[in-house]
Design a protein around this motif. Structure first.
Motif, PDB file in Angstrom:
ATOM      1  N   SER A   1       0.811  -1.222   0.000  1.00 59.93           N
ATOM      2  CA  SER A   1       0.000   0.000   0.000  1.00 59.93           C
ATOM      3  C   SER A   1       0.842   1.269   0.000  1.00 59.93           C
ATOM      4  N   TRP A   2       2.101   1.176   0.387  1.00 56.94           N
ATOM      5  CA  TRP A   2       2.998   2.329   0.559  1.00 56.94           C
ATOM      6  C   TRP A   2       3.198   3.044  -0.781  1.00 56.94           C
ATOM      7  N   GLU A   3       2.969   4.378  -0.805  1.00 49.55           N
ATOM      8  CA  GLU A   3       3.106   5.154  -2.034  1.00 49.55           C
ATOM      9  C   GLU A   3       3.739   6.507  -1.739  1.00 49.55           C
ATOM     10  N   LEU A   4       4.349   7.095  -2.768  1.00 44.63           N
ATOM     11  CA  LEU A   4       4.856   8.460  -2.692  1.00 44.63           C
ATOM     12  C   LEU A   4       3.916   9.382  -3.466  1.00 44.63           C
ATOM     13  N   GLU A   5       3.589  10.515  -2.865  1.00 47.08           N
ATOM     14  CA  GLU A   5       2.766  11.537  -3.501  1.00 47.08           C
ATOM     15  C   GLU A   5       3.623  12.788  -3.705  1.00 47.08           C
ATOM     16  N   TYR A   6       3.540  13.379  -4.911  1.00 48.29           N
ATOM     17  CA  TYR A   6       4.373  14.527  -5.247  1.00 48.29           C
ATOM     18  C   TYR A   6       3.501  15.773  -5.448  1.00 48.29           C
ATOM     19  N   ASN A   7       4.065  16.951  -5.121  1.00 47.28           N
ATOM     20  CA  ASN A   7       3.382  18.212  -5.425  1.00 47.28           C
ATOM     21  C   ASN A   7       4.027  18.853  -6.649  1.00 47.28           C
ATOM     22  N   ASP A   8       3.634  20.083  -6.969  1.00 50.69           N
ATOM     23  CA  ASP A   8       4.114  20.751  -8.177  1.00 50.69           C
ATOM     24  C   ASP A   8       5.609  21.026  -8.139  1.00 50.69           C
ATOM     25  N   ASN A   9       6.198  21.116  -6.956  1.00 48.81           N
ATOM     26  CA  ASN A   9       7.633  21.364  -6.829  1.00 48.81           C
ATOM     27  C   ASN A   9       8.444  20.075  -6.795  1.00 48.81           C
ATOM     28  N   ASN A  10       7.773  18.960  -7.007  1.00 49.94           N
ATOM     29  CA  ASN A  10       8.391  17.638  -6.957  1.00 49.94           C
ATOM     30  C   ASN A  10       8.816  17.246  -5.541  1.00 49.94           C
ATOM     31  N   ASP A  11       8.306  17.959  -4.544  1.00 50.53           N
ATOM     32  CA  ASP A  11       8.472  17.515  -3.169  1.00 50.53           C
ATOM     33  C   ASP A  11       7.536  16.332  -2.943  1.00 50.53           C
ATOM     34  N   ARG A  12       7.809  15.528  -1.922  1.00 49.22           N
ATOM     35  CA  ARG A  12       7.022  14.310  -1.781  1.00 49.22           C
ATOM     36  C   ARG A  12       6.677  14.034  -0.323  1.00 49.22           C
ATOM     37  N   ARG A  13       5.666  13.185  -0.193  1.00 49.03           N
ATOM     38  CA  ARG A  13       5.282  12.657   1.114  1.00 49.03           C
ATOM     39  C   ARG A  13       4.794  11.228   0.928  1.00 49.03           C
ATOM     40  N   VAL A  14       4.848  10.466   2.001  1.00 46.09           N
ATOM     41  CA  VAL A  14       4.439   9.066   1.958  1.00 46.09           C
ATOM     42  C   VAL A  14       2.963   8.962   2.341  1.00 46.09           C
ATOM     43  N   THR A  15       2.221   8.153   1.592  1.00 41.33           N
ATOM     44  CA  THR A  15       0.817   7.909   1.906  1.00 41.33           C
ATOM     45  C   THR A  15       0.577   6.411   2.020  1.00 41.33           C
ATOM     46  N   ASN A  16      -0.497   6.048   2.696  1.00 40.64           N
ATOM     47  CA  ASN A  16      -0.924   4.653   2.849  1.00 40.64           C
ATOM     48  C   ASN A  16       0.193   3.755   3.383  1.00 40.64           C
ATOM     49  N   SER A  17       0.930   4.291   4.333  1.00 38.80           N
ATOM     50  CA  SER A  17       2.029   3.529   4.927  1.00 38.80           C
ATOM     51  C   SER A  17       1.725   3.211   6.381  1.00 38.80           C
ATOM     52  N   ALA A  18       2.326   2.123   6.860  1.00 37.78           N
ATOM     53  CA  ALA A  18       2.258   1.840   8.290  1.00 37.78           C
ATOM     54  C   ALA A  18       2.975   2.954   9.044  1.00 37.78           C
ATOM     55  N   PRO A  19       2.596   3.234  10.284  1.00 37.74           N
ATOM     56  CA  PRO A  19       3.323   4.241  11.064  1.00 37.74           C
ATOM     57  C   PRO A  19       4.766   3.819  11.290  1.00 37.74           C
ATOM     58  N   TYR A  20       5.577   4.759  11.744  1.00 39.30           N
ATOM     59  CA  TYR A  20       7.018   4.524  11.853  1.00 39.30           C
ATOM     60  C   TYR A  20       7.367   3.354  12.768  1.00 39.30           C
ATOM     61  N   ASN A  21       6.483   2.980  13.691  1.00 38.11           N
ATOM     62  CA  ASN A  21       6.780   1.904  14.632  1.00 38.11           C
ATOM     63  C   ASN A  21       6.087   0.590  14.286  1.00 38.11           C
ATOM     64  N   GLU A  22       5.578   0.467  13.073  1.00 34.60           N
ATOM     65  CA  GLU A  22       5.000  -0.780  12.572  1.00 34.60           C
ATOM     66  C   GLU A  22       5.544  -1.031  11.167  1.00 34.60           C
ATOM     67  N   GLY A  23       5.361  -2.225  10.649  1.00 32.64           N
ATOM     68  CA  GLY A  23       5.733  -2.500   9.274  1.00 32.64           C
ATOM     69  C   GLY A  23       7.222  -2.700   9.084  1.00 32.64           C
ATOM     70  N   ALA A  24       7.751  -2.142   7.981  1.00 33.26           N
ATOM     71  CA  ALA A  24       9.152  -2.332   7.583  1.00 33.26           C
ATOM     72  C   ALA A  24      10.050  -1.431   8.418  1.00 33.26           C
ATOM     73  N   THR A  25      10.303  -1.841   9.656  1.00 30.36           N
ATOM     74  CA  THR A  25      10.993  -1.010  10.639  1.00 30.36           C
ATOM     75  C   THR A  25      12.179  -1.762  11.230  1.00 30.36           C
ATOM     76  N   LEU A  26      13.305  -1.077  11.381  1.00 27.96           N
ATOM     77  CA  LEU A  26      14.503  -1.624  12.001  1.00 27.96           C
ATOM     78  C   LEU A  26      14.989  -0.679  13.098  1.00 27.96           C
ATOM     79  N   GLY A  27      15.685  -1.265  14.072  1.00 27.82           N
ATOM     80  CA  GLY A  27      16.243  -0.495  15.172  1.00 27.82           C
ATOM     81  C   GLY A  27      15.511  -0.780  16.464  1.00 27.82           C
ATOM     82  N   GLY A  28      16.283  -1.078  17.515  1.00 26.83           N
ATOM     83  CA  GLY A  28      15.662  -1.297  18.814  1.00 26.83           C
ATOM     84  C   GLY A  28      16.008  -2.639  19.408  1.00 26.83           C
TER      85      GLY A  28
END
Length: 437
Positions: A301-328
């Motif tokens: 489900s994890w996707e990148l969304e871009y705006n007009d400046n080609n900046d991006r954000r992640v959508t439909n992703s597990a939160p930082y402490n679930e899913g594809a996570t390392l460390g701890g």
């Protein structure tokens, strides 16, 4: 880079099922210490104190009891308080449902308030400059994080079913006998790889909930998870609590449909594989084991969304402490908790577990309440990588590494470990329940 020494105390009186990096399912068992007149019954009450850079000095008490109502059932409760932090948690694990011998229910959770909680994550609605790595990504800086006081609460309910073949063909429970913490009864698996004849297979359905808040001076960020995990475990080891040979495999899928106040809809697929090799006793060791673990996961489900400046954000992703996570405290112990996260992940580790023959506290009368059977010395190395795609060329390049040592003890039927791990970002000490795998 300055080396920072951090200590995180994870409350060892809550059963290992409270920590979600490990497989959500486990073999349902009763353990009889043949040198214990109470047979399968174990109990432990222990006050404790800890101090960290962020939490200051804290005092608490923990208690556990197993085998009193049902042989395999465990009760746990803990609470602590400090100048700012406080928390209380507990639960019931492996309660066999009435009129069944294969269905087991576990319910557990914790509420707490913590100073300087840290999240290696970007605000969910913010677009990140195209020239800056996403927080928590493999190339991100260790200084890219959110930090503030806030709450961290969670609650899980789990239903497990022991499949009617292999070691659980006659019933859902596997009975073990141990002496000095080592298995003396017949092993439940490891002689061959065949789920129909050896080892134990368990189906699990887990509904899990998370809430976390960050209280900044002029703002507050919070988020919630209400997700379901469906998985299957095949544990073909000789003694799942402390394996010396055999293997285990766990496959699961988790999904949050955006129920209630969940932040987003997401899915995550997970595969966890372990293998154990016994190299026998030695002059000073009752048991020597090489333990290997491989873990990988992917979020479709994890996707990148871009705006007009080609900046991006992640959508439909597990939160930082679930899913594809390392460390701890489970994976990549030389890095901060949940230091890395992304769409895909790969991880591997090797441990050398050396169980000492001698028990230096065996004859100390006032420590007998610990029910301590053995000490174990462990050396380990780890390697892992998160990435924006599940491609070998990306996952096998620029891999992160760490290494460390551990002292472990079997107390009241639970493995308690203290791990010290070193990476290129610092050195961490973790106190935790159960082997990391």
């Amino acid at each position: 880079m300055n080396r920072q020494y951090r200590v995180l105390i994870v409350l060892a009186f809550l059963y290992p099922g409270m920590i979600h990096a490990a497989p959500a399912a486990n073999v349902k068992s009763s353990v009889n210490r043949i040198d214990n007149s109470a047979k399968v019954r174990e109990q432990l009450i222990l006050p404790y104190a800890f101090s960290t850079d962020t939490m200051g000095v804290n005092l608490g008490v923990g208690a556990m009891s197993s085998g009193y109502y049902q042989d395999q059932m465990t009760l746990g409760l803990t609470g602590f308080t400090g100048d700012v932090s406080s928390g209380i948690g507990g639960g019931v694990w492996n309660f066999m449902l009435p009129k069944t011998d294969r269905f087991f229910l576990s319910v557990y959770g914790m509420i707490g308030y913590y100073p300087q909680q840290r999240a290696y994550a970007d605000p969910r609605e913010s677009f990140i400059d195209q020239h800056m790595p996403l927080s928590g990504s493999n190339h991100s800086s260790a200084e890219q994080y959110l930090e503030a006081n806030g709450s961290s609460n969670w609650f899980d309910i789990k239903l497990e079913y022991a499949l009617p073949w292999g070691a659980t063909e006659a019933g859902g429970l596997v009975n073990y006998e141990i002496k000095n913490g080592l298995l003396v009864s017949a092993p439940s698996g490891g002689s061959e790889w065949n789920p129909l004849t050896t080892g134990a297979s368990v189906l699990v359905l887990r509904q899990f909930n998370r809430y976390q808040s960050f209280e900044f001076e002029n703002d507050k960020l919070d988020g919630a998870v209400h997700a379901i995990e469906l998985g299957i475990l095949y544990d073909n080891t000789d003694f799942p609590i402390n394996p010396s040979y055999g293997s285990s495999q766990y496959l699961s899928i988790s999904h949050d449909a955006g129920w209630l106040e969940s932040d987003s809809q997401w899915s995550f697929i997970n595969l966890d594989v372990s293998k154990y090799f016994s190299i026998g006793p030695s002059e000073y060791a009752s048991q020597r084991v090489i333990a290997l673990n491989f873990w990988t996961g992917y979020s479709p489900s994890w996707e990148l969304e871009y705006n007009d400046n080609n900046d991006r954000r992640v959508t439909n992703s597990a939160p930082y402490n679930e899913g594809a996570t390392l460390g701890g405290f489970y994976r990549m112990r030389g890095y901060d908790q949940n230091r890395f996260h992304d769409k895909a992940v790969i991880y591997g580790t090797a441990e050398y577990r050396y169980t000492l023959k001698g028990n230096p506290i065996e004859d100390i009368r006032w420590l007998r309440f610990l029910h301590l059977d053995w000490f174990q010395l462990v050396g380990f190395v780890e390697a892992g990588r998160v990435a924006e795609s599940y491609k070998t060329s990306e996952l096998l390049s620029d891999i992160k590494y760490d290494y460390g040592v551990s002292i472990r003890a079997l107390m009241a039927g639970l493995v308690i470990r203290t791990d010290l791990a070193k990476s290129d970002e610092g050195t961490n000490v973790w106190i935790m329940v159960d082997h990391p795998f």
